[in-house]
Scaffold this motif. Structure first.
Motif, PDB file in Angstrom:
ATOM      1  N   UNK A  28      11.385  65.743 -26.757  1.00  0.00           N
ATOM      2  CA  UNK A  28      12.554  65.626 -27.631  1.00  0.00           C
ATOM      3  C   UNK A  28      12.435  64.380 -28.494  1.00  0.00           C
ATOM      4  N   UNK A  29      12.633  64.569 -29.789  1.00  0.00           N
ATOM      5  CA  UNK A  29      12.742  63.475 -30.752  1.00  0.00           C
ATOM      6  C   UNK A  29      11.594  62.464 -30.703  1.00  0.00           C
ATOM      7  N   UNK A  30      10.375  62.982 -30.634  1.00  0.00           N
ATOM      8  CA  UNK A  30       9.210  62.095 -30.699  1.00  0.00           C
ATOM      9  C   UNK A  30       8.942  61.718 -32.150  1.00  0.00           C
ATOM     10  N   UNK A  31       8.571  60.480 -32.355  1.00  0.00           N
ATOM     11  CA  UNK A  31       8.279  59.964 -33.692  1.00  0.00           C
ATOM     12  C   UNK A  31       7.135  60.749 -34.348  1.00  0.00           C
ATOM     13  N   UNK A  86      18.808  67.191 -61.304  1.00  0.00           N
ATOM     14  CA  UNK A  86      17.468  67.020 -60.741  1.00  0.00           C
ATOM     15  C   UNK A  86      17.505  65.991 -59.607  1.00  0.00           C
ATOM     16  N   UNK A  87      16.567  66.107 -58.703  1.00  0.00           N
ATOM     17  CA  UNK A  87      16.448  65.149 -57.600  1.00  0.00           C
ATOM     18  C   UNK A  87      15.902  63.838 -58.148  1.00  0.00           C
ATOM     19  N   UNK A  88      16.655  62.765 -57.908  1.00  0.00           N
ATOM     20  CA  UNK A  88      16.196  61.430 -58.309  1.00  0.00           C
ATOM     21  C   UNK A  88      15.456  60.757 -57.160  1.00  0.00           C
ATOM     22  N   UNK A  89      16.049  60.802 -55.975  1.00  0.00           N
ATOM     23  CA  UNK A  89      15.367  60.312 -54.776  1.00  0.00           C
ATOM     24  C   UNK A  89      16.026  60.901 -53.541  1.00  0.00           C
ATOM     25  N   UNK A  90      15.312  60.826 -52.436  1.00  0.00           N
ATOM     26  CA  UNK A  90      15.844  61.344 -51.174  1.00  0.00           C
ATOM     27  C   UNK A  90      15.525  60.351 -50.072  1.00  0.00           C
ATOM     28  N   UNK A  91      16.424  60.325 -49.088  1.00  0.00           N
ATOM     29  CA  UNK A  91      16.231  59.422 -47.960  1.00  0.00           C
ATOM     30  C   UNK A  91      16.551  60.182 -46.680  1.00  0.00           C
ATOM     31  N   UNK A  92      15.654  60.103 -45.720  1.00  0.00           N
ATOM     32  CA  UNK A  92      15.892  60.746 -44.432  1.00  0.00           C
ATOM     33  C   UNK A  92      17.014  59.989 -43.728  1.00  0.00           C
ATOM     34  N   UNK A  93      18.106  60.690 -43.446  1.00  0.00           N
ATOM     35  CA  UNK A  93      19.274  60.079 -42.819  1.00  0.00           C
ATOM     36  C   UNK A  93      19.130  60.075 -41.298  1.00  0.00           C
ATOM     37  N   UNK A  94      18.853  61.234 -40.732  1.00  0.00           N
ATOM     38  CA  UNK A  94      18.574  61.356 -39.304  1.00  0.00           C
ATOM     39  C   UNK A  94      17.811  62.648 -39.062  1.00  0.00           C
ATOM     40  N   UNK A  95      17.349  62.827 -37.829  1.00  0.00           N
ATOM     41  CA  UNK A  95      16.475  63.951 -37.522  1.00  0.00           C
ATOM     42  C   UNK A  95      16.565  64.308 -36.049  1.00  0.00           C
ATOM     43  N   UNK A  96      16.133  65.535 -35.738  1.00  0.00           N
ATOM     44  CA  UNK A  96      16.073  66.041 -34.370  1.00  0.00           C
ATOM     45  C   UNK A  96      14.814  66.890 -34.244  1.00  0.00           C
ATOM     46  N   UNK A  97      14.106  66.714 -33.141  1.00  0.00           N
ATOM     47  CA  UNK A  97      12.938  67.570 -32.890  1.00  0.00           C
ATOM     48  C   UNK A  97      12.926  67.998 -31.426  1.00  0.00           C
ATOM     49  N   UNK A  98      12.427  69.198 -31.206  1.00  0.00           N
ATOM     50  CA  UNK A  98      12.198  69.695 -29.845  1.00  0.00           C
ATOM     51  C   UNK A  98      10.912  70.507 -29.887  1.00  0.00           C
ATOM     52  N   UNK A  99       9.897  69.995 -29.214  1.00  0.00           N
ATOM     53  CA  UNK A  99       8.592  70.651 -29.183  1.00  0.00           C
ATOM     54  C   UNK A  99       8.257  70.970 -27.732  1.00  0.00           C
ATOM     55  N   UNK A 100       7.903  72.226 -27.488  1.00  0.00           N
ATOM     56  CA  UNK A 100       7.508  72.664 -26.149  1.00  0.00           C
ATOM     57  C   UNK A 100       6.054  73.099 -26.215  1.00  0.00           C
ATOM     58  N   UNK A 101       5.249  72.496 -25.370  1.00  0.00           N
ATOM     59  CA  UNK A 101       3.833  72.841 -25.280  1.00  0.00           C
ATOM     60  C   UNK A 101       3.588  73.484 -23.912  1.00  0.00           C
ATOM     61  N   UNK A 102       2.686  74.443 -23.866  1.00  0.00           N
ATOM     62  CA  UNK A 102       2.343  75.071 -22.591  1.00  0.00           C
ATOM     63  C   UNK A 102       2.288  76.575 -22.692  1.00  0.00           C
ATOM     64  N   UNK A 103       2.755  77.245 -21.651  1.00  0.00           N
ATOM     65  CA  UNK A 103       2.677  78.699 -21.560  1.00  0.00           C
ATOM     66  C   UNK A 103       3.509  79.404 -22.623  1.00  0.00           C
ATOM     67  N   UNK A 104       4.679  78.842 -22.922  1.00  0.00           N
ATOM     68  CA  UNK A 104       5.584  79.424 -23.917  1.00  0.00           C
ATOM     69  C   UNK A 104       5.891  78.380 -24.992  1.00  0.00           C
ATOM     70  N   UNK A 105       4.940  78.090 -25.872  1.00  0.00           N
ATOM     71  CA  UNK A 105       5.157  77.010 -26.841  1.00  0.00           C
ATOM     72  C   UNK A 105       6.169  77.397 -27.920  1.00  0.00           C
TER      73      UNK A 105
END
Length: 149
Positions: A28-31, A86-105
């Motif tokens: 969860x939420x690895x950089x 038009x897009x002038x600039x963007x900034x990442x405000x926050x984020x979430x990740x969930x990565x599952x490795x293994x039999x059911x990735x």
């Protein structure tokens, strides 16, 4: 004779137990996962800014393509540019990740951006997923007061 039967029964039970197991590791939420997702999101935004829908298609997941036609996506992106600018600039405000490795990735990444556009500021969400060991865009959402004016 009885010992051989019990040994065979034990091995058979052990075999069924092991084949029925799933070995997974969840992260969860690895950089590093965020950085991988950001690379794809940056490519997505670069193509959106150029209005290059032809080269945008390989970045889109199969599920995205199944639910959104090229014309609908073009209308959505064009509408956002017409109303917000038009897009002038963007900034990442926050984020979430969930990565599952293994039999059911599986993998899901959600990046929340604050995007400064020519006319209005927007909060944009890019949702990504892993598909055939590649990160693909699963969804794109734009929220702004400018859409209602």
């Amino acid at each position: 004779m009885k010992n051989k039967f019990y040994a065979a029964l034990y091995l058979l039970c052990l075999f069924f137990t092991l084949t029925g197991c799933n070995f997974n590791s969840a992260y969860l939420n690895r950089e590093e996962d965020k950085k991988d997702a950001e690379k794809v999101a940056d490519q997505f935004y670069a193509l959106v800014e150029k209005n290059d829908l032809k080269n945008l298609s390989p970045l889109l997941s199969d599920q995205f393509k199944a639910t959104t036609s090229t014309q609908k996506l073009n209308d959505y992106l064009t509408g956002a540019v017409n109303k917000l600018g038009e897009i002038k600039n963007k900034k990442l405000d926050h984020w979430e990740t969930k990565v599952i490795r293994g039999s059911n990735p599986s993998a899901k990444y959600v990046l929340y951006y604050v995007v400064e556009r020519a006319k209005f500021q927007a909060k944009e969400t890019v949702t990504l997923t892993a598909e055939n060991d590649q990160i693909k865009v699963l969804g794109y959402n734009v929220n702004s007061e400018g859409l209602f004016k």
